[in-house]
Design an enzyme around this catalytic site. Structure first.
Site, PDB file in Angstrom:
ATOM      1  N   ARG A 199     -23.084  12.179   6.813  1.00  0.00           N
ATOM      2  CA  ARG A 199     -22.767  11.175   7.852  1.00  0.00           C
ATOM      3  C   ARG A 199     -22.696   9.754   7.287  1.00  0.00           C
ATOM      4  NH1 ARG A 199     -26.336  14.444  10.779  1.00  0.00           N
ATOM      5  NH2 ARG A 199     -25.196  15.810  12.187  1.00  0.00           N
ATOM      6  N   LYS A 218     -10.656   0.594   5.469  1.00  0.00           N
ATOM      7  CA  LYS A 218      -9.834   1.659   6.069  1.00  0.00           C
ATOM      8  C   LYS A 218      -9.799   2.814   5.077  1.00  0.00           C
ATOM      9  CE  LYS A 218      -6.519  -0.641   9.088  1.00  0.00           C
ATOM     10  NZ  LYS A 218      -5.076  -0.892   9.290  1.00  0.00           N
ATOM     11  N   GLU A 242       3.808  -5.696  -1.770  1.00  0.00           N
ATOM     12  CA  GLU A 242       2.627  -6.190  -1.045  1.00  0.00           C
ATOM     13  C   GLU A 242       2.286  -7.629  -1.457  1.00  0.00           C
ATOM     14  OE1 GLU A 242       1.246  -4.664   1.455  1.00  0.00           O
ATOM     15  OE2 GLU A 242       1.669  -2.537   1.229  1.00  0.00           O
ATOM     16  N   LYS A 295      -6.991 -11.130   2.273  1.00  0.00           N
ATOM     17  CA  LYS A 295      -7.363  -9.864   2.935  1.00  0.00           C
ATOM     18  C   LYS A 295      -8.809  -9.932   3.419  1.00  0.00           C
ATOM     19  CE  LYS A 295      -7.075  -5.336   3.929  1.00  0.00           C
ATOM     20  NZ  LYS A 295      -6.535  -4.104   3.443  1.00  0.00           N
ATOM     21  N   GLU A 329      -8.607  -4.360  13.588  1.00  0.00           N
ATOM     22  CA  GLU A 329      -7.181  -4.589  13.840  1.00  0.00           C
ATOM     23  C   GLU A 329      -6.856  -4.755  15.313  1.00  0.00           C
ATOM     24  OE1 GLU A 329      -4.508  -2.436  11.179  1.00  0.00           O
ATOM     25  OE2 GLU A 329      -2.964  -2.511  12.718  1.00  0.00           O
ATOM     26  N   ARG A 387      -5.479  -8.798  12.036  1.00  0.00           N
ATOM     27  CA  ARG A 387      -5.313  -7.834  10.945  1.00  0.00           C
ATOM     28  C   ARG A 387      -3.950  -7.152  11.009  1.00  0.00           C
ATOM     29  NH1 ARG A 387      -9.900  -3.653   8.433  1.00  0.00           N
ATOM     30  NH2 ARG A 387      -8.577  -2.866   6.768  1.00  0.00           N
ATOM     31  N   ASN A 442       0.609  -5.863   8.498  1.00  0.00           N
ATOM     32  CA  ASN A 442       1.689  -4.877   8.571  1.00  0.00           C
ATOM     33  C   ASN A 442       3.063  -5.521   8.432  1.00  0.00           C
ATOM     34  OD1 ASN A 442      -0.051  -2.682   9.016  1.00  0.00           O
ATOM     35  ND2 ASN A 442      -0.262  -3.287  11.162  1.00  0.00           N
ATOM     36  N   HIS A 471       6.151  -3.641   7.262  1.00  0.00           N
ATOM     37  CA  HIS A 471       5.832  -2.210   7.256  1.00  0.00           C
ATOM     38  C   HIS A 471       6.591  -1.401   8.297  1.00  0.00           C
ATOM     39  CE1 HIS A 471       2.838  -3.520   4.453  1.00  0.00           C
ATOM     40  NE2 HIS A 471       2.353  -2.301   4.293  1.00  0.00           N
ATOM     41  N   HIS A 488       7.983   1.491   6.373  1.00  0.00           N
ATOM     42  CA  HIS A 488       7.511   2.862   6.615  1.00  0.00           C
ATOM     43  C   HIS A 488       8.672   3.788   6.958  1.00  0.00           C
ATOM     44  CE1 HIS A 488       3.027   1.875   7.495  1.00  0.00           C
ATOM     45  NE2 HIS A 488       3.211   2.275   6.259  1.00  0.00           N
ATOM     46  N   HIS A 536       5.388   3.175  -2.064  1.00  0.00           N
ATOM     47  CA  HIS A 536       5.104   2.409  -0.847  1.00  0.00           C
ATOM     48  C   HIS A 536       5.570   0.953  -0.978  1.00  0.00           C
ATOM     49  CE1 HIS A 536       2.968   1.214   2.753  1.00  0.00           C
ATOM     50  NE2 HIS A 536       2.306   0.305   2.065  1.00  0.00           N
TER      51      HIS A 536
HETATM   52  N1  LIG Z   1      -6.874   1.495   2.976  1.00  0.00           N
HETATM   53  C1  LIG Z   1      -5.975   0.555   3.101  1.00  0.00           C
HETATM   54  O1  LIG Z   1      -6.190  -0.472   3.738  1.00  0.00           O
HETATM   55  C2  LIG Z   1      -4.650   0.739   2.419  1.00  0.00           C
HETATM   56  C3  LIG Z   1      -3.762  -0.343   2.323  1.00  0.00           C
HETATM   57  C4  LIG Z   1      -2.562  -0.151   1.630  1.00  0.00           C
HETATM   58  C5  LIG Z   1      -2.274   1.084   1.055  1.00  0.00           C
HETATM   59  N2  LIG Z   1      -3.174   2.105   1.179  1.00  0.00           N
HETATM   60  C6  LIG Z   1      -2.922   3.415   0.551  1.00  0.00           C
HETATM   61  O2  LIG Z   1      -2.900   3.220  -0.861  1.00  0.00           O
HETATM   62  C7  LIG Z   1      -2.148   4.277  -1.450  1.00  0.00           C
HETATM   63  C8  LIG Z   1      -1.265   3.710  -2.527  1.00  0.00           C
HETATM   64  O3  LIG Z   1      -2.085   3.112  -3.496  1.00  0.00           O
HETATM   65  P1  LIG Z   1      -1.562   2.785  -4.964  1.00  0.00           P
HETATM   66  O4  LIG Z   1      -0.274   2.082  -4.892  1.00  0.00           O
HETATM   67  O5  LIG Z   1      -2.683   2.139  -5.676  1.00  0.00           O
HETATM   68  O6  LIG Z   1      -1.188   4.224  -5.534  1.00  0.00           O
HETATM   69  P2  LIG Z   1      -1.977   5.345  -6.350  1.00  0.00           P
HETATM   70  O7  LIG Z   1      -3.391   5.376  -6.038  1.00  0.00           O
HETATM   71  O8  LIG Z   1      -1.194   6.574  -6.151  1.00  0.00           O
HETATM   72  O9  LIG Z   1      -1.792   4.857  -7.850  1.00  0.00           O
HETATM   73  C9  LIG Z   1      -0.517   4.745  -8.393  1.00  0.00           C
HETATM   74  C10 LIG Z   1      -0.370   5.554  -9.683  1.00  0.00           C
HETATM   75  O10 LIG Z   1      -0.906   4.798 -10.752  1.00  0.00           O
HETATM   76  C11 LIG Z   1      -1.892   5.565 -11.458  1.00  0.00           C
HETATM   77  N3  LIG Z   1      -2.881   4.585 -11.887  1.00  0.00           N
HETATM   78  C12 LIG Z   1      -3.725   3.909 -11.110  1.00  0.00           C
HETATM   79  N4  LIG Z   1      -4.380   2.978 -11.830  1.00  0.00           N
HETATM   80  C13 LIG Z   1      -3.958   3.110 -13.099  1.00  0.00           C
HETATM   81  C14 LIG Z   1      -4.252   2.418 -14.304  1.00  0.00           C
HETATM   82  N5  LIG Z   1      -5.064   1.374 -14.332  1.00  0.00           N
HETATM   83  N6  LIG Z   1      -3.653   2.838 -15.424  1.00  0.00           N
HETATM   84  C15 LIG Z   1      -2.755   3.876 -15.407  1.00  0.00           C
HETATM   85  N7  LIG Z   1      -2.411   4.537 -14.291  1.00  0.00           N
HETATM   86  C16 LIG Z   1      -3.006   4.141 -13.149  1.00  0.00           C
HETATM   87  C17 LIG Z   1      -2.379   6.574 -10.463  1.00  0.00           C
HETATM   88  O11 LIG Z   1      -2.877   7.705 -11.114  1.00  0.00           O
HETATM   89  C18 LIG Z   1      -1.093   6.885  -9.701  1.00  0.00           C
HETATM   90  O12 LIG Z   1      -0.331   7.806 -10.417  1.00  0.00           O
HETATM   91  C19 LIG Z   1      -1.400   4.951  -0.331  1.00  0.00           C
HETATM   92  O13 LIG Z   1      -1.998   6.185  -0.057  1.00  0.00           O
HETATM   93  C20 LIG Z   1      -1.585   4.010   0.866  1.00  0.00           C
HETATM   94  O14 LIG Z   1      -1.598   4.696   2.095  1.00  0.00           O
HETATM   95  C21 LIG Z   1      -4.337   1.951   1.835  1.00  0.00           C
END
Ligand SMILES: NC(=O)c1ccc[n+]([C@@H]2O[C@H](COP(=O)([O-])OP(=O)(O)OC[C@H]3O[C@@H](n4cnc5c(N)ncnc54)[C@H](O)[C@@H]3O)[C@@H](O)[C@H]2O)c1
Length: 508
Positions: free
Chosen positions: A270, A292, A334, A378, A388, A392, A396, A399, A403, A416
């Site tokens: 939990r 999130k 972003e 942020k 949100e 917040r 978006n 987006h 999206h 993304h």
């Molecule tokens: N929680 C939130 O508020 C929020 C906000 C925006 C996006 N997201 C989520 O984030 C995700 C996308 O995140 P992302 O763009 O970081 O993608 P990701 O986590 O898939 O990483 C991108 C790629 O880079 C590789 N990688 C990461 N760090 C590395 C490093 N230092 N060296 C070599 N390779 C590396 C990873 O293995 C992956 O293949 C999505 O699932 C999205 O929904 C969440």
């Protein structure tokens, strides 16, 4: 321990032997600001709680000085609340300028205020509640070494407050830093199979060096791992590894690892503590901050999850040196979004674009400063609106269309950030067509995205299937979308927009 409480205006009046209004009348605003800066500097080395005027941090290098010498707390308010609190407007010379000018002044100061380490929401709260929120925030983060605060921000959520640190080389200090957190038994490091081979073993070594029992848990890289199956097997793995209620989950990776590990931490027993150690630009500036967490289902992205705030975010830009070029470029979607949310960052983002697109990433002051400033935006937004309900939602920006393009292309086709870049161009176009923006913002945004190496050919994506997808945006209510429009960098708004009108504008 008690420290003295002082008021900067009172200090200035005592020093000059006249009231603030008299100083304004004698020397104008410039003269007043000079005296104000001198008085501030003379107090910087004393231990005290100092209440400054609203303009103080906005002039010269006052904010830098304040951050370097202590903890800056911004008592965040809506303009109407701020005006309502003034008992005698005649004591406030700047208010004489009229409503429109005061609003302009208020808007122009917000980016500077957001540079405070703490942005504490005060609307609708009694002074005692605000004081208690600040006190519990400072207590909750009191374990953090003082010297780190000069470059850090905090997410201010009372006793759930936490620091957001971006510092080159901080990865090697994780063992020592986590030792400052409340006692725990062991740490489970969750990472993916790209990041794990690069930094996993070193992370375990650093944590063990700090006296922790640490285990490494690796998932397959990519969005596909944000699934109920991977979530379920990770929970089992952590239980088998002997984690208990006092353990910590450490998310070492990009947004995929952060979202998944955060949700595991929110659910296991939990809820156990989670520390985010982001390794992508997107995660350092966005996904690791704000709590999130979640996974995808066959019906869409992030449909199952929880708000679960981390205990700390430690970003080491040196880890970005191994980030693949396409991921770096995609992060620009972003970053430009942040430049539109806070216009003061936009020029630095423009300057960073060619560097991001270069084959070798230079981890230099510009990159670190942009990451810190975006992360601070942020952190301030989450501090004001954790769930949100308003502000917040501006995160978006870009987006709605982004999206739709990402989904229509088929998940995994576009990253993304690549889709968000196109979405930002669409947001600029819609804002102009609605008569909300002037000038060539679309061209400026397109140019910076193109320099960063992103696809900016929005027309090619405005296909029927993309337009149809806009209708299934999860933030839509009835026939209306809450579309984020942008007037100019730093001026965005939630604009209710009929779906058909949006489609009509985009298909013109
Ligand atoms: N929680 C939130 O508020 C929020 C906000 C925006 C996006 N997201 C989520 O984030 C995700 C996308 O995140 P992302 O763009 O970081 O993608 P990701 O986590 O898939 O990483 C991108 C790629 O880079 C590789 N990688 C990461 N760090 C590395 C490093 N230092 N060296 C070599 N390779 C590396 C990873 O293995 C992956 O293949 C999505 O699932 C999205 O929904 C969440």
């Amino acid at each position: 321990m008690s420290v003295s409480q002082r008021d900067l205006d009172a200090e200035i009046e005592a020093r000059e032997g006249m009231t603030i209004a008299e100083i304004f009348a004698r020397s104008g605003e410039d003269g007043f600001r000079k005296v104000e800066s001198e008085t501030l500097a003379s107090l910087m080395n004393e231990e005290m709680v100092l209440a400054t005027g609203g303009g103080t941090p906005c002039f010269g290098d006052n904010m830098d000085k304040m951050r370097a010498h202590g903890m800056v707390v911004h008592l965040a308010t809506e303009l109407s609340t701020a005006l309502g609190r003034i008992e005698d407007p005649s004591t406030r010379p700047l208010l004489a300028q009229g409503e429109a000018e005061v609003k302009k002044l208020y808007d122009s100061r917000q980016p500077i205020y957001r540079r405070a380490q703490w942005n504490v929401a005060t609307d609708g709260k009694a002074p005692e509640e605000v004081a208690a929120a600040i006190e519990s925030g400072l207590l909750a983060t009191g374990w953090m070494p003082e010297f780190l605060w000069s470059h850090s921000s905090a997410v201010s959520l009372g006793e759930r407050s936490y620091p957001v640190v971006c510092e080159s080389g901080i990865f090697d200090s994780l063992g020592a830093l986590l030792g400052g957190l409340p006692p725990e038994s062991s740490i489970a490091v969750i990472t993916d199979d790209n990041v794990g081979p690069l930094y996993g073993a070193r992370c375990i070594e650093i944590l063990e060096g700090g006296g922790f029992r640490a285990s490494l848990h690796q998932i397959a890289a990519g969005e596909g791992s944000k699934s109920i199956d991977v979530f379920s097997s990770l929970c089992d793995e952590l239980i088998v590894a002997g984690l208990d209620r006092k353990s910590t989950v450490l998310a070492l990776g990009g947004g995929v690892v952060g979202d998944l590990a955060g949700f595991v931490a929110a659910s296991l027993y939990r809820g156990v503590r989670v520390v985010q150690v982001p390794t992508t630009i997107l995660a350092m500036t966005d996904s690791a901050i704000g709590g999130k967490t979640g996974i995808n289902t066959s019906h869409g992205k992030n449909l199952v999850g929880a708000f679960w705030q981390p205990s700390a975010v430690f970003a080491d830009p040196m880890l970005l040196q191994t980030l693949p070029l396409r991921e770096r470029r995609a992060a620009f979607g972003e970053l430009v979004k942040y430049g539109l949310l806070d216009g003061t960052i936009f020029p630095d983002i423009e300057a960073l674009a060619p560097k991001i697109a270069a084959s070798e990433l230079a981890v230099d002051d510009l990159l670190v400063s942009v990451i810190r400033r975006c992360a601070a935006v942020k952190a301030a937004i989450v501090s004001a609106d954790e769930r949100e309900s308003g502000l917040r939602a501006t995160l978006n920006l870009g987006h709605t269309v982004g999206h739709a393009i990402e989904a229509a292309a088929g998940y995994g086709t576009l990253l993304h950030g690549e889709a968000v870049g196109l979405g930002l161009i669409a947001a600029c176009r819609v804002s102009r067509e609605l008569g909300l923006s002037q000038g060539d913002l679309e061209a400026r945004v397109g140019a910076v995205l193109q320099t960063a190496g992103l696809d900016t050919d929005l027309e090619a994506w405005l296909r029927d299937d993309v337009l149809a997808r806009i209708c299934v945006d999860k933030k839509r209510t009835g026939r209306h979308l809450n579309f984020i429009t942008v007037k100019s960098p730093g001026q965005v708004a939630l604009t209710p927009l009929d779906v058909d009108e949006l489609k009509r504008i985009l298909s013109r």
